[in-house]
Design a protein around this motif. Structure first.
Motif, PDB file in Angstrom:
ATOM      1  N   VAL A  20       0.928  -1.262  -0.063  1.00 35.74           N
ATOM      2  CA  VAL A  20      -0.248  -0.397   0.124  1.00 35.74           C
ATOM      3  C   VAL A  20       1.082   1.130  -0.029  1.00 35.74           C
ATOM      4  CG1 VAL A  20      -1.018   1.243   1.667  1.00 35.74           C
ATOM      5  CG2 VAL A  20      -2.129  -1.139   0.860  1.00 35.74           C
ATOM      6  N   ARG A  21       1.650   1.357   0.687  1.00 39.17           N
ATOM      7  CA  ARG A  21       2.380   2.719   1.245  1.00 39.17           C
ATOM      8  C   ARG A  21       3.170   2.526  -0.290  1.00 39.17           C
ATOM      9  NH1 ARG A  21       4.126   0.286   5.782  1.00 39.17           N
ATOM     10  NH2 ARG A  21       5.789  -0.448   5.637  1.00 39.17           N
ATOM     11  N   LYS A  22       3.417   1.449  -1.403  1.00 45.62           N
ATOM     12  CA  LYS A  22       4.976   1.738  -2.438  1.00 45.62           C
ATOM     13  C   LYS A  22       3.753   2.009  -3.305  1.00 45.62           C
ATOM     14  CE  LYS A  22       7.582  -0.412  -5.774  1.00 45.62           C
ATOM     15  NZ  LYS A  22       9.076  -1.550  -5.435  1.00 45.62           N
ATOM     16  N   ILE A  23       2.541   1.987  -4.034  1.00 40.16           N
ATOM     17  CA  ILE A  23       0.961   2.586  -4.676  1.00 40.16           C
ATOM     18  C   ILE A  23       0.729   3.790  -4.354  1.00 40.16           C
ATOM     19  CG2 ILE A  23      -0.897   2.288  -4.929  1.00 40.16           C
ATOM     20  CD1 ILE A  23      -0.973  -0.727  -4.421  1.00 40.16           C
ATOM     21  N   GLU A  34      -5.642   6.814 -13.254  1.00 47.97           N
ATOM     22  CA  GLU A  34      -4.882   6.034 -12.565  1.00 47.97           C
ATOM     23  C   GLU A  34      -4.576   6.155 -10.753  1.00 47.97           C
ATOM     24  OE1 GLU A  34      -0.447   5.964 -11.094  1.00 47.97           O
ATOM     25  OE2 GLU A  34      -0.190   7.127 -13.411  1.00 47.97           O
ATOM     26  N   VAL A  35      -4.985   7.299 -10.450  1.00 45.76           N
ATOM     27  CA  VAL A  35      -5.592   7.259  -9.422  1.00 45.76           C
ATOM     28  C   VAL A  35      -6.898   6.419  -8.542  1.00 45.76           C
ATOM     29  CG1 VAL A  35      -6.619   9.146  -7.555  1.00 45.76           C
ATOM     30  CG2 VAL A  35      -5.010   9.548  -8.854  1.00 45.76           C
ATOM     31  N   SER A  36      -7.861   6.713  -9.660  1.00 46.39           N
ATOM     32  CA  SER A  36      -9.156   5.030  -9.264  1.00 46.39           C
ATOM     33  C   SER A  36      -8.743   4.052  -9.647  1.00 46.39           C
ATOM     34  CB  SER A  36     -10.195   5.740 -10.549  1.00 46.39           C
ATOM     35  OG  SER A  36     -11.396   5.329 -10.969  1.00 46.39           O
ATOM     36  N   CYS A  37      -7.942   3.591 -10.276  1.00 47.76           N
ATOM     37  CA  CYS A  37      -7.302   1.692 -10.497  1.00 47.76           C
ATOM     38  C   CYS A  37      -7.267   1.924  -9.312  1.00 47.76           C
ATOM     39  CB  CYS A  37      -6.826   1.880 -11.754  1.00 47.76           C
ATOM     40  SG  CYS A  37      -6.115   0.575 -12.045  1.00 47.76           S
ATOM     41  N   ASN A  38      -6.114   2.907  -8.603  1.00 40.97           N
ATOM     42  CA  ASN A  38      -4.443   2.347  -7.864  1.00 40.97           C
ATOM     43  C   ASN A  38      -6.214   2.409  -6.390  1.00 40.97           C
ATOM     44  OD1 ASN A  38      -2.399   1.752  -9.268  1.00 40.97           O
ATOM     45  ND2 ASN A  38      -1.891   4.346  -8.610  1.00 40.97           N
ATOM     46  N   SER A  39      -6.617   3.073  -6.187  1.00 41.36           N
ATOM     47  CA  SER A  39      -8.069   3.311  -5.284  1.00 41.36           C
ATOM     48  C   SER A  39      -8.546   1.550  -4.772  1.00 41.36           C
ATOM     49  CB  SER A  39      -8.819   4.085  -5.135  1.00 41.36           C
ATOM     50  OG  SER A  39      -9.547   4.224  -4.406  1.00 41.36           O
ATOM     51  N   LYS A  40      -9.204   1.762  -5.718  1.00 39.97           N
ATOM     52  CA  LYS A  40      -9.500   0.158  -5.498  1.00 39.97           C
ATOM     53  C   LYS A  40      -8.818  -0.556  -5.324  1.00 39.97           C
ATOM     54  CE  LYS A  40     -12.841   1.663  -9.436  1.00 39.97           C
ATOM     55  NZ  LYS A  40     -13.042   1.320 -10.728  1.00 39.97           N
ATOM     56  N   ARG A  41      -7.861  -0.958  -5.945  1.00 37.69           N
ATOM     57  CA  ARG A  41      -6.176  -2.303  -5.244  1.00 37.69           C
ATOM     58  C   ARG A  41      -6.104  -1.958  -3.821  1.00 37.69           C
ATOM     59  NH1 ARG A  41      -1.790  -0.501  -9.167  1.00 37.69           N
ATOM     60  NH2 ARG A  41      -0.622  -2.593  -7.629  1.00 37.69           N
ATOM     61  N   VAL A  42      -5.731  -0.804  -3.796  1.00 36.83           N
ATOM     62  CA  VAL A  42      -5.419  -0.120  -1.896  1.00 36.83           C
ATOM     63  C   VAL A  42      -6.996  -0.777  -1.664  1.00 36.83           C
ATOM     64  CG1 VAL A  42      -5.355   1.518  -0.431  1.00 36.83           C
ATOM     65  CG2 VAL A  42      -4.002   1.130  -2.758  1.00 36.83           C
TER      66      VAL A  42
END
Length: 61
Positions: A20-23, A34-42
């Motif tokens: 999570v910190r790396k993302i 990218e923010v939306s995609c990473n938000s879902k991953r987190v």
């Protein structure tokens, strides 16, 4: 944070926290997709982490 040391899944939890910190560090916040995609991953990682917390607390009883 005494609960991490008592938790039997602490290595998995620590790995999720690291990911999570790396993302968060590598996200380009000016790119909304990218923010939306990473938000879902987190969010998914946080759900997995919460399951590990619950599993560890059940095993202590």
């Amino acid at each position: 944070m005494n609960w991490i040391t008592e938790n039997r899944n602490r290595n998995k939890i620590a790995a999720i926290n690291f990911i999570v910190r790396k993302i968060v560090k590598t996200t380009n916040y000016s790119d909304k997709t990218e923010v939306s995609c990473n938000s879902k991953r987190v969010r998914n990682l946080f759900r997995q982490r919460e399951k590990l917390y619950r599993e560890g607390s059940r095993c202590k009883d």
